[in-house]
Design a protein around this motif. Structure first.
Motif, PDB file in Angstrom:
ATOM      1  N   GLN A 224      -4.969   0.291  -3.540  1.00  0.00           N
ATOM      2  CA  GLN A 224      -6.303  -0.271  -3.300  1.00  0.00           C
ATOM      3  C   GLN A 224      -6.257  -1.799  -3.343  1.00  0.00           C
ATOM      4  OE1 GLN A 224      -8.394   1.988  -6.406  1.00  0.00           O
ATOM      5  NE2 GLN A 224      -9.752   2.827  -4.824  1.00  0.00           N
TER       6      GLN A 224
ATOM      7  N   ARG B  52      -4.515  -7.367   1.896  1.00  0.00           N
ATOM      8  CA  ARG B  52      -4.287  -7.359   3.345  1.00  0.00           C
ATOM      9  C   ARG B  52      -5.512  -7.915   4.068  1.00  0.00           C
ATOM     10  NH1 ARG B  52      -2.656  -1.685   4.871  1.00  0.00           N
ATOM     11  NH2 ARG B  52      -4.878  -1.327   4.539  1.00  0.00           N
ATOM     12  N   TRP B  53      -6.700  -7.541   3.594  1.00  0.00           N
ATOM     13  CA  TRP B  53      -7.939  -8.042   4.200  1.00  0.00           C
ATOM     14  C   TRP B  53      -8.106  -9.535   3.933  1.00  0.00           C
ATOM     15  CZ3 TRP B  53     -12.250 -10.119   1.654  1.00  0.00           C
ATOM     16  CH2 TRP B  53     -13.352 -10.383   2.488  1.00  0.00           C
TER      17      TRP B  53
ATOM     18  N   THR C 235       0.821  -1.220   0.000  1.00  0.00           N
ATOM     19  CA  THR C 235       0.000   0.000   0.000  1.00  0.00           C
ATOM     20  C   THR C 235       0.850   1.262   0.000  1.00  0.00           C
ATOM     21  OG1 THR C 235      -0.141  -0.136   2.416  1.00  0.00           O
ATOM     22  CG2 THR C 235      -1.930  -1.140   1.145  1.00  0.00           C
TER      23      THR C 235
ATOM     24  N   ALA D 299      -4.703  -3.097  -0.173  1.00  0.00           N
ATOM     25  CA  ALA D 299      -5.624  -3.117   0.966  1.00  0.00           C
ATOM     26  C   ALA D 299      -6.541  -4.338   0.898  1.00  0.00           C
ATOM     27  CB  ALA D 299      -6.440  -1.832   0.993  1.00  0.00           C
TER      28      ALA D 299
END
Length: 610
Positions: free
Chosen positions: A106, A112-113, A55, A109
């Motif tokens: 984006q 990462r989730w 990110t 992210a």
């Protein structure tokens, strides 16, 4: 880590490592139950996004896919032995327009989730340990625990098995690169080697000065963005043409002279959906053909054994779509054409004659040689004529790739994905120059259309200058400059004090900058003629020089012979990378279970699909 607990070490916690972790969690209840397990994740970069999708990089850099075309989750189209556990695409998770091209942060992210969700799905008996460092070497006997040596750690990690999910790696310069690098060092010039562009020190490229760029793919697009918008330039709408942009420079941009073997950028992403009947795939290159090649018991040669079948498969998709969606542009009955096409030898005069008779307009024919060499035989009278010719080529490509009248192009894209999945079953496809991967990327992994509109605006502004095809870079010791010429403009030379190799490093074992990969090879892991780490295409086990799979070492990703199109894929397209992750996870869990409970090893192990 408890000395007696089973453990697995995953080297690489980016998208591929995360995909493996998701499949590990999905298959644990069936294959491993509630037994204790230590999972060690080794990666100096953030878990989930890894290096490429971290990110903390410029939001000017985009993904190369639309948000709706990116998922990390299996669905009903993925043929796996493990459970299908659907999840949101990037567009659904982020709540953004599915047709938009997200930024790399984006996507980071989202990854990462996904990583956090995969960890949360692990049962209580599984403990995850993160090691933000680099793995240097793996040692240990074939039939015993492995040791993973980490940078900065005196004591290695003990592992019952090791999974390498290393992703894209830096490389040490080979002979081709050492020569220009040495020349630059002697003369105080700039030579930027192949690398991830976001990590390049672009401050060494001064404003207003010419820069030679060798490579016209996605690495060039990143370079173009960071040296223009990244230095304060901006785009405005054209006063009279809504399809054009105007670039307003900041004055801090260098002048980029770009060329390559083909001399043109990768084809634009297709900007429409395929409506109506889709080509039935696979047709001429499917499981039966792959089984026959594998049963032949001899090394596969891509050009001899695979390319004729692949070319016929791609052509089949093209003409099936042409005859079903645009029959007015054909001259014979569809059934007659399909029967004769099936009977004709691939890449031969019989097939050429059939196509010439059935498809009157040459622009409607599938011609892979012309696609691969779009400027073959084209010569320009001047540098200005070359600029105008290349601008026209890019503009025509943008028009074609956004016009459903050319929907056979999208059918070929679908066929490319189908072919890639079949090739992954073979492993070493006998393609030393990695031509196939480059051809696939050129047709199927090109930049978003808006990027090519920006390229045209930069060309209009004189910030980008085209060199043409068949680019040759020479060094002038007497004058201390790099010189570039091309077959598109014979006899003309462009000089510069900076040369950028705009491409990712080749994923070769011998020249990898990763000590782990080199040490594996030195310790007996097999590398193919193309330089890739040889793995069993069934479950990803690393193959030794004797061809035997190592029982405790697995590898996934672009440095292996089972490289897939990517660690994530388009929803509802079968996602071959997901199948690889599932097979490897199930094989790993079966091994761990049998080591924990030897009595169970006498029972039938869980099947791993072929």
């Amino acid at each position: 880590m408890s000395a007696g607990r089973p453990s697995v070490v995953v080297v690489g916690a980016g998208p591929r490592g995360t995909g493996f972790l998701e499949r590990l969690a999905a298959n644990l209840p069936e294959l491993y139950g509630d037994r204790p397990l230590d999972v060690h994740l080794v990666d100096p970069h953030p878990a989930g996004p890894g290096r490429i999708w971290r990110t903390a990089q410029s939001p000017l850099l985009w993904m190369n896919s639309r948000a709706e075309d990116v998922t990390m989750f299996t669905d009903e189209t993925v043929r796996i032995d493990g459970p299908v556990l659907p999840g949101p695409s990037l567009a659904e998770w982020a709540g953004i327009d599915g047709r938009a091209f997200p930024t790399r942060p984006q996507q980071g992210a989202y990854l990462r989730w996904v990583h956090a969700r995969a960890r949360a799905a692990l049962p209580p008996g599984v403990t995850v340990h993160e090691h933000p460092t680099t793995a240097l070497r793996v040692t240990g006997p074939r039939d015993g625990r492995q040791r993973v040596w980490l940078d900065g750690h005196a004591v290695p990690l003990a592992a019952d098995l090791v999974v390498l999910a290393l992703g894209h790696l830096d490389a040490r310069p080979d002979a081709r690169l050492r020569e220009p690098a040495g020349f630059a060092a002697r003369h105080g010039l700039v030579h930027l080697p192949p690398e991830f562009t976001a990590d390049s020190d672009l401050s060494v490229l001064p404003a207003g000065q010419p820069v030679l760029v060798r490579g016209f793919g996605l690495a060039f697009v990143d370079l173009m963005v960071l040296l223009t918008e990244g230095r304060g330039g901006r785009y405005e709408k054209h006063a009279t043409d809504p399809d054009r942009l105007v670039y307003v420079p900041s004055g801090r941009e260098p002048v980029l002279y770009v060329g390559s073997r083909r001399g043109v950028p990768y084809h634009s992403k297709i900007g429409y959906e395929l409506a109506g009947e889709r080509p039935p795939l696979p047709r001429f290159f499917g499981p039966a053909e792959v089984d026959a090649l594998l049963a032949a018991g001899r090394p596969v040669d891509f050009r001899r054994d695979l390319w004729p079948l692949v070319a016929k498969e791609l052509g089949w998709a093209h003409y099936h779509r042409l005859f079903t969606a645009h029959p007015e542009r054909t001259a014979v009955a569809r059934e007659d054409f399909e029967e004769r096409y099936a009977a004709a030898a691939p890449l031969g005069p019989e097939l050429d004659a059939l196509v010439a008779r059935a498809v009157p307009d040459p622009a409607d024919r599938f011609d892979p040689a012309a696609l691969d060499h779009p400027l073959a035989g084209v010569r320009y009278a001047s540098a200005d004529a070359l600029q105008e010719g290349l601008r026209r080529y890019v503009a025509d490509d943008l028009t074609r790739r956004h016009d459903p009248a050319n929907s056979p192009d999208l059918a070929v894209f679908d066929a490319l994905l189908s072919v890639y999945g079949q090739l992954a079953r073979i492993g070493d496809i006998g393609d030393p120059g990695n031509w196939w991967h480059g051809f696939f990327s050129y047709l199927a992994s090109g930049p978003p259309g808006p990027r090519l509109r920006q390229l045209l605006a930069l060309s209009d502004a004189g910030i980008v200058r085209f060199l043409g095809a068949g680019v040759t870079i020479e060094t002038d010791e007497e004058r201390g400059v790099f010189r570039a010429s091309s077959t598109s403009l014979p006899g003309e030379w462009t000089e510069a004090r900076a040369l950028v190799e705009a491409r990712l490093p080749d994923p070769t074992v011998a020249h990898s900058a990763a000590p782990l990969l080199r040490s594996l090879h030195q310790d007996g892991a097999r590398a193919t003629e193309a330089g890739l780490l040889a793995v069993d295409p069934g479950d990803g086990r690393v193959l030794g020089s004797d061809g035997r799979p190592h029982p405790r070492r697995f590898a996934l990703g672009p440095h292996t012979t089972s490289r897939a199109g990517g660690a994530f894929t388009r929803p509802r397209t079968g996602g071959f990378a997901f199948r690889q992750n599932d097979r490897t996870a199930r094989a790993a869990l079966t091994l761990l279970r049998d080591l924990s409970c030897p009595a169970e090893s006498t029972q039938a192990s869980a099947p791993v699909s072929a």
